[in-house]
Design a protein around this motif. Structure first.
Motif, mmCIF file in Angstrom:
data_model
loop_
_atom_site.group_PDB
_atom_site.id
_atom_site.type_symbol
_atom_site.label_atom_id
_atom_site.label_comp_id
_atom_site.label_asym_id
_atom_site.label_seq_id
_atom_site.Cartn_x
_atom_site.Cartn_y
_atom_site.Cartn_z
ATOM 1 N N ALA A 40 -14.031 69.742 51.327
ATOM 2 C CA ALA A 40 -14.594 68.792 50.205
ATOM 3 C C ALA A 40 -14.438 67.272 50.971
ATOM 4 O O ALA A 40 -15.227 66.538 50.757
ATOM 5 N N ALA B 117 -9.897 73.229 40.557
ATOM 6 C CA ALA B 117 -10.816 73.446 41.663
ATOM 7 C C ALA B 117 -9.942 73.146 42.915
ATOM 8 O O ALA B 117 -9.001 72.487 43.165
ATOM 9 N N SER C 170 -20.287 75.426 46.450
ATOM 10 C CA SER C 170 -19.226 75.581 45.473
ATOM 11 C C SER C 170 -19.241 74.494 44.400
ATOM 12 O O SER C 170 -20.126 73.443 44.848
ATOM 13 N N LEU D 244 -17.077 72.384 43.622
ATOM 14 C CA LEU D 244 -16.584 70.953 43.790
ATOM 15 C C LEU D 244 -17.393 70.342 45.006
ATOM 16 O O LEU D 244 -17.742 68.972 44.837
ATOM 17 N N LEU E 188 -9.470 63.123 45.808
ATOM 18 C CA LEU E 188 -9.287 64.379 46.948
ATOM 19 C C LEU E 188 -7.944 64.112 47.496
ATOM 20 O O LEU E 188 -7.099 65.037 47.757
ATOM 21 N N VAL F 74 -9.086 72.108 46.541
ATOM 22 C CA VAL F 74 -9.208 71.070 47.037
ATOM 23 C C VAL F 74 -9.789 71.250 48.621
ATOM 24 O O VAL F 74 -10.429 70.332 49.297
ATOM 25 N N LEU G 158 -13.258 68.740 37.534
ATOM 26 C CA LEU G 158 -13.164 70.069 38.448
ATOM 27 C C LEU G 158 -11.678 70.225 38.774
ATOM 28 O O LEU G 158 -11.076 71.280 38.862
ATOM 29 N N LEU G 159 -11.125 69.060 39.604
ATOM 30 C CA LEU G 159 -9.808 69.255 40.059
ATOM 31 C C LEU G 159 -9.026 69.408 38.814
ATOM 32 O O LEU G 159 -8.082 69.924 39.191
ATOM 33 N N TYR H 134 -17.128 64.255 37.604
ATOM 34 C CA TYR H 134 -17.330 65.931 37.842
ATOM 35 C C TYR H 134 -15.996 66.259 38.627
ATOM 36 O O TYR H 134 -15.498 67.244 38.372
ATOM 37 N N VAL H 135 -15.950 65.631 39.656
ATOM 38 C CA VAL H 135 -14.772 65.941 40.555
ATOM 39 C C VAL H 135 -13.446 65.907 39.944
ATOM 40 O O VAL H 135 -12.688 66.886 40.148
ATOM 41 N N GLN H 136 -13.401 64.844 39.337
ATOM 42 C CA GLN H 136 -12.003 64.540 38.519
ATOM 43 C C GLN H 136 -11.913 65.962 37.606
ATOM 44 O O GLN H 136 -10.757 66.423 37.525
ATOM 45 N N ASN I 132 -13.828 78.200 41.492
ATOM 46 C CA ASN I 132 -13.763 78.110 42.917
ATOM 47 C C ASN I 132 -14.543 79.403 43.742
ATOM 48 O O ASN I 132 -14.435 79.454 45.102
#
Length: 437
Positions: free
Chosen positions: A271, A259, A237, A239, A352, A261, A254-255, A250-252, A229
């Motif tokens: 984001a 990460a 960042s 995300l 997201l 949101v 990181l979350l 990658y988004v999944q 974060n």
């Protein structure tokens, strides 16, 4: 015998110029023209490599011009901002940035060293020693030399200079190069994946910027949530970087690692807002680049002026005549900033939203929300998805524009009936009555 002092011709010329400035200053005492002389003396001192003295001269001129001539005041500010930033004069910089804010001048000076170098490209032969290293070298890397470099396993957290403008931990360096075996060796030797460079960038961020999946996979499990974060000084960042790459995978991940949101970027965009922006058609963005330039994302060394003012950069780029070969690469460049509607982007939006992203969060001074931006883009799937997830359909931008009016204004009138059909009667009536202001 009388001793004759021999003065070098160059030194003699310098002394004569200094004496001339002093004579002019004396003769113009308390006259308005003295400020103009200070301005030109500042330019002379900068050409002599005396940047601190030049800054003082420009400040003296600016103090006189600030209530007398907006044009001359802005000319002084140009050099004050660039020199103060280069010299690290924070108080001076803050003072005159405040003036710029009061005058409504939008500032955008990404590389002060480069700007000063462009302002004074060839110092006088008699100039004092100055930091005249070519600032473009900060943007140029001889990749084979770095790719052949061996990791220092005895000092796994060693910081390396020369790989870009910011000293970089060697773990970040090899992650950016995509050399996963060296990354693994350093991790086994005790390298800290949470070590940040001076710009606040992590090894994982460097791996993402290098577009190397193997390094991302090696670093993601060992990177802490705090580092995930963290934001760089430029507002990047992990995300937001993953979103800019258009990678739902990658988004999944990181979350799942925690990460935030609601992390915001350099322009206070969330984001979700950043994801919505990538739905813009790349050709549309390429055409906008021709008309208005590429904005703050354009690398400093490609910019057209050394001005610290955003409007002057925009004017310079809009006046640029492009060669046909340059125009041919614009769509490909635009794809770096915009992906267009695609499966990965739709999945990122869903990820997201499932993670609780706020569809009504405004971005920066424009007060645009992801929903209002979606109306500008004119993507039916995106609009309906945001409506289904609680978008405030009566929300308005800074000028009072609604999604209804923005659809019309940006050439998407064919979507208006479809958009209204998703809404309850009271919202449809309200939008029709308040849609245009």
């Amino acid at each position: 015998m009388q001793q004759i002092e021999i003065v070098h011709p160059v030194l003699n010329r310098t002394l004569r110029l200094e004496a001339l400035f002093e004579k002019l200053e004396y003769s113009l005492h308390d006259q308005q023209r003295l400020a103009g002389l200070c301005f030109y003396r500042g330019r002379y001192l900068a050409q002599m490599g005396r940047y601190d003295d030049a800054l003082d001269a420009f400040e003296t001129a600016a103090n006189w011009f600030q209530f007398r001539s907006a044009t001359q005041m802005k000319s002084c500010l140009h050099y004050i901002l660039n020199l103060a930033s280069k010299l690290g004069k924070r108080r001076v910089l803050a003072k005159w940035q405040g003036w710029c804010d009061g005058l409504g001048l939008d500032l955008d000076s990404p590389d002060a060293d480069l700007s000063v170098s462009r302002d004074f490209p060839e110092l006088f032969p008699e100039a004092q020693p100055a930091d005249n290293a070519d600032p473009l070298s900060n943007y140029l890397l001889i990749m084979p030399e770095w790719e052949e470099r061996k990791p220092d396993l005895r000092n796994p957290n060693r910081v390396i200079k020369g790989y870009g403008p910011t000293p970089t931990p060697q773990l970040s360096l090899f992650a950016n190069l995509g050399q996963v075996e060296k990354v693994r060796q350093l991790l086994r030797a005790g390298a800290d994946p949470d070590a940040l460079d001076r710009n606040n960038g992590s090894a994982l961020l460097n791996a993402l910027q290098g577009h190397d999946d193997a390094c991302v996979r090696a670093l993601l499990p060992v990177t802490s949530t705090d580092t995930i974060n963290a934001k760089t000084k430029g507002g990047k960042s992990l995300l937001l970087m993953a979103i800019s790459l258009g990678s739902s995978d990658y988004v999944q991940r990181l979350l799942e690692k925690g990460a935030d949101v609601e992390v915001t970027g350099p322009n206070q965009q969330t984001a979700l807002y950043e994801t919505v922006s990538h739905f813009v058609d790349p050709m549309t963005m390429a055409r906008a680049a021709l008309q208005h330039g590429s904005g703050p994302e354009m690398p400093a060394f490609l910019r057209k002026t050394s001005s610290p003012f955003h409007d002057e950069e925009a004017r310079a780029r809009s006046a640029t005549r492009y060669h046909p070969d340059e125009l041919a690469v614009l769509p490909e460049m635009a794809e770096h900033f915009s992906k267009g509607d695609c499966t990965d982007l739709r999945k990122i939006v869903q990820l997201l939203l499932d993670a609780g992203a706020n569809v009504n969060a405004p971005a920066g001074s424009s007060r645009l929300t992801p929903f209002l931006y979606a109306a500008e883009i004119g993507n039916s799937w995106l609009l309906q998805t945001l409506v289904d997830h609680g978008a405030d359909v009566r929300s308005q931008d800074e000028r009072g524009g609604t999604a209804f009016s923005r659809l019309h204004y940006f050439g998407h009138s064919h979507l208006v009936s479809e958009f209204l059909s998703w809404l309850p009667p009271e919202d449809r009536i309200w939008l029709r009555e308040n849609g245009f202001r």
